[in-house]
Design a protein around this motif. Structure first.
Motif, PDB file in Angstrom:
ATOM      1  N   ASP A  34       1.120  -1.668  -0.126  1.00 37.98           N
ATOM      2  CA  ASP A  34      -0.249   0.523   0.098  1.00 37.98           C
ATOM      3  C   ASP A  34       0.957   1.492   0.415  1.00 37.98           C
ATOM      4  N   THR A  35       0.700   2.154  -1.086  1.00 40.74           N
ATOM      5  CA  THR A  35       1.158   3.513  -1.344  1.00 40.74           C
ATOM      6  C   THR A  35       1.081   4.300  -0.958  1.00 40.74           C
ATOM      7  N   LEU A  36      -0.144   4.929  -0.303  1.00 41.64           N
ATOM      8  CA  LEU A  36      -0.663   6.277   0.436  1.00 41.64           C
ATOM      9  C   LEU A  36       0.036   6.573   1.286  1.00 41.64           C
ATOM     10  N   PRO A  37       0.478   8.402   1.661  1.00 40.65           N
ATOM     11  CA  PRO A  37       1.309   8.223   2.817  1.00 40.65           C
ATOM     12  C   PRO A  37       0.912   8.158   3.610  1.00 40.65           C
ATOM     13  N   SER A  38      -0.346   8.291   3.807  1.00 39.50           N
ATOM     14  CA  SER A  38      -1.040   7.722   4.942  1.00 39.50           C
ATOM     15  C   SER A  38      -1.226   6.644   5.705  1.00 39.50           C
ATOM     16  N   LEU A  39      -1.075   5.633   4.751  1.00 38.44           N
ATOM     17  CA  LEU A  39      -0.621   4.177   5.408  1.00 38.44           C
ATOM     18  C   LEU A  39       0.338   4.036   5.483  1.00 38.44           C
ATOM     19  N   VAL A  40       1.579   5.232   5.767  1.00 38.06           N
ATOM     20  CA  VAL A  40       2.870   4.324   6.183  1.00 38.06           C
ATOM     21  C   VAL A  40       2.675   3.511   7.688  1.00 38.06           C
ATOM     22  N   ALA A  41       2.030   5.232   8.966  1.00 39.71           N
ATOM     23  CA  ALA A  41       1.731   5.604   9.808  1.00 39.71           C
ATOM     24  C   ALA A  41       0.469   4.585  10.973  1.00 39.71           C
ATOM     25  N   VAL A  42      -0.170   3.978  10.027  1.00 34.85           N
ATOM     26  CA  VAL A  42      -1.217   3.991  10.347  1.00 34.85           C
ATOM     27  C   VAL A  42      -0.992   2.123  10.567  1.00 34.85           C
ATOM     28  N   HIS A  43      -2.321   1.745  11.214  1.00 31.68           N
ATOM     29  CA  HIS A  43      -2.556   0.094  12.333  1.00 31.68           C
ATOM     30  C   HIS A  43      -3.496  -0.338  11.204  1.00 31.68           C
ATOM     31  N   ARG A  44      -3.326  -1.377   9.881  1.00 28.91           N
ATOM     32  CA  ARG A  44      -4.440  -1.698   9.308  1.00 28.91           C
ATOM     33  C   ARG A  44      -4.967  -2.550   9.793  1.00 28.91           C
ATOM     34  N   ILE A  45      -5.719  -2.668  10.541  1.00 23.41           N
ATOM     35  CA  ILE A  45      -6.846  -4.311  11.524  1.00 23.41           C
ATOM     36  C   ILE A  45      -7.255  -4.988   9.965  1.00 23.41           C
ATOM     37  N   HIS A  46      -7.504  -5.627   9.957  1.00 21.92           N
ATOM     38  CA  HIS A  46      -8.268  -6.565   9.342  1.00 21.92           C
ATOM     39  C   HIS A  46      -9.945  -7.664   9.743  1.00 21.92           C
ATOM     40  N   VAL A  47     -10.993  -7.619   9.633  1.00 23.70           N
ATOM     41  CA  VAL A  47     -11.665  -8.742  10.553  1.00 23.70           C
ATOM     42  C   VAL A  47     -12.437  -9.021   9.443  1.00 23.70           C
ATOM     43  N   PRO A  48     -12.591 -10.498   9.156  1.00 22.79           N
ATOM     44  CA  PRO A  48     -13.227 -11.502   8.200  1.00 22.79           C
ATOM     45  C   PRO A  48     -14.451 -11.232   9.116  1.00 22.79           C
TER      46      PRO A  48
END
Length: 108
Positions: A34-48
């Motif tokens: 993922d290359t959006l600048p904001s995605l470098v600092a976030v915690h990306r959480i997946h909930v199936p």
């Protein structure tokens, strides 16, 4: 989302975005970062929400099976992909949590 964050992360911070992502039966998401600048600092959480035994989530070359109702933090800066070889769609809630130490930078 807020309950999950409160149990696993320091107080404060912001949910930047949330989405429901559907991967149709037979579908594939090619290997990427993922290359959006904001995605470098976030915690990306997946909930199936729905899945099947033939969904494979690859992260950094390693296969993962994400279980319905469980939350997983995915390092979106590593190469990742998903393939759904099953007969049913996969639906996952994805949200991005920005910790408090990055809020001022992201909001300016």
């Amino acid at each position: 989302m807020h309950d999950l964050i409160a149990r696993h992360y320091p107080p404060g911070g912001t949910i930047l975005r949330s989405m429901a992502a559907k991967l149709k039966a037979g579908g594939r998401i090619s290997t990427h970062r993922d290359t959006l600048p904001s995605l470098v600092a976030v915690h990306r959480i997946h909930v199936p929400v729905t899945t099947n035994d033939k969904v494979r989530f690859m992260i950094d070359g390693q296969p993962h099976r994400l279980q319905v109702g469980q939350a997983y933090e995915v390092n979106n800066q590593k190469l990742h992909s998903v393939i759904n070889r099953g007969d049913t769609d996969r639906i996952t809630l994805i949200f991005d949590y920005l910790p408090p130490e990055y809020e001022k930078v992201a909001m300016s």
